[in-house]
Design an enzyme around this catalytic site. Structure first.
Site, mmCIF file in Angstrom:
data_model
loop_
_atom_site.group_PDB
_atom_site.id
_atom_site.type_symbol
_atom_site.label_atom_id
_atom_site.label_comp_id
_atom_site.label_asym_id
_atom_site.label_seq_id
_atom_site.Cartn_x
_atom_site.Cartn_y
_atom_site.Cartn_z
ATOM 1 N N ASP A 1 0.836 -1.188 0.000
ATOM 2 C CA ASP A 1 0.000 0.000 0.000
ATOM 3 C C ASP A 1 0.879 1.249 0.000
ATOM 4 O O ASP A 1 2.049 1.200 0.406
ATOM 5 C CB ASP A 1 -0.893 -0.012 1.240
ATOM 6 C CG ASP A 1 -2.118 0.865 1.073
ATOM 7 O OD1 ASP A 1 -2.537 1.085 -0.070
ATOM 8 O OD2 ASP A 1 -2.654 1.319 2.101
ATOM 9 N N LYS A 2 0.328 2.357 -0.438
ATOM 10 C CA LYS A 2 1.091 3.605 -0.564
ATOM 11 C C LYS A 2 1.874 3.929 0.712
ATOM 12 O O LYS A 2 3.063 4.257 0.646
ATOM 13 C CB LYS A 2 0.140 4.758 -0.890
ATOM 14 C CG LYS A 2 0.797 6.126 -0.894
ATOM 15 C CD LYS A 2 -0.221 7.242 -1.105
ATOM 16 C CE LYS A 2 0.436 8.608 -1.001
ATOM 17 N NZ LYS A 2 -0.551 9.712 -1.135
#
Length: 347
Positions: A159-160
């Protein structure tokens, strides 16, 4: 526990190219009715496509790409049950991804593999709302030959705002091998996290994960979701938090974040799944409370990667030191523990 796949990897039965056409022709439901056009459109689009930002939806409304009852409208226009929303927009195809000179922390590279230590804040691949500035754009600059591979060699993702180790394939042989290792769970991933609250020494969460029907940007434990199992172990206890090591038996989107929240131990700083209030904060000193409230991302780091080399068939392993923000959070927890112990001794 067996070797397990990465927390943020793409579900293996969903590994397909991002569609080049994003289309919506649907009717507003009673549940969404009465809200602004941009919010309704964002929720409806989010049911079918991930990664769409509100700003992007507002842009499509402004330029007439997203229509309300067949006509242009304003973002703040109220939408009611039965109103029709339509959208058709062309997305950037993989072949259109641009190479960008973005620094990469490379921990290993040969002709088959590229192992990267991804920083928090970096999106893995281009998607609606993130057309560039991603790890894929950086990888294409590092090696233009990656363009010849599906998804530029990406076989899993973080995830970011999750930091840590990722492996990228540099050949079709490597990509096929890595995907198979993910499928058979022979690729090992270890995660470090800091959660709110203190679990027992170890545990397992076995609960299906799917998209949250009430919050389309979130995943959740839902009936009919995909099977998912998370194992966790406490490595350090603090007064208000715990440091964990985790492994997974599956690789669902947001799995660690969703499962730990479901177990009552959401990750510190998680913008989607944690509420920094309630009885958990009672008695906490103001400095630690502020530190926890200000932590800008989920406290999650992919700290170890194990795999079989696609060409040599040799086992390989890499580790990643905790980034500075997690080290600082550790120290804040330790300082609070010492202050609490000193206070109890004085009393």
């Amino acid at each position: 526990m067996t070797n397990m796949t990465s927390e943020e990897e793409l579900d293996l039965d969903d590994v397909t190219a991002q569609p080049t056409q994003l289309e919506l022709d649907d009717t507003c439901t009673v549940e969404l009715g009465g809200q602004r056009f941009d919010l309704v459109a964002l929720a409806m689009i989010g049911q079918h496509y991930d990664g769409i930002s509100r700003a992007k939806v507002q842009q499509w409304i402004e330029d007439g790409t997203c229509l309300l009852n067949g006509e242009t409208s304003r973002s703040k226009q109220k939408v009611y049950a039965g109103d029709q929303l339509t959208l058709k927009v062309t997305l950037a195809a993989e072949g259109d991804w641009v190479a960008q000179d973005i620094p990469l922390t490379i921990v290993y590279e040969d002709e088959h593999l590229l192992v990267i230590d991804k920083p928090a804040g970096m999106v893995v691949h281009p998607a609606p709302g993130h057309p560039d500035g991603t790890l894929v754009n950086a990888v294409l600059h590092h090696s233009e030959a990656q363009r010849l591979l599906p998804r530029a060699g990406i076989v899993h993702r973080l995830d970011k705002d999750t930091s840590g180790l990722m492996v990228v394939a540099k050949t079709l042989l490597a990509q096929s091998s890595l995907i198979e290792q993910l499928r058979t769970r022979s690729m090992g991933r270890h995660y470090y996290a800091i959660c709110k609250g203190v679990p027992i020494s170890a545990g397992k969460v076995d609960a299906p994960i799917g998209r949250d029907p009430a919050h389309r940007q979130r995943m959740g434990v839902v009936g009919g979701g995909k099977p998912a199992v998370t194992h966790y172990r406490v490595i350090t206890r603090h007064h208000y938090c715990a440091e964990l090591m985790l492994k997974l038996e599956s690789g669902r989107t947001h799995q660690i974040r969703v499962h730990m929240q479901h177990a009552g131990f959401a990750l510190v700083g998680d913008p989607l799944y944690v509420k920094m209030r309630g009885s958990w904060l009672r008695g906490m000193d103001s400095v630690l409370k502020q530190t926890l409230n200000d932590f800008p991302r989920q406290a999650l780091h992919a700290t170890e990667l194990n795999l079989i080399h696609p060409a040599t068939e040799e086992p390989m392993s890499w580790t990643s030191a905790l980034p500075d923000d997690l080290v600082a959070l550790q120290k804040a927890l330790e300082a609070s523990d010492k202050a609490a112990k000193l206070a109890s001794q004085i009393q």
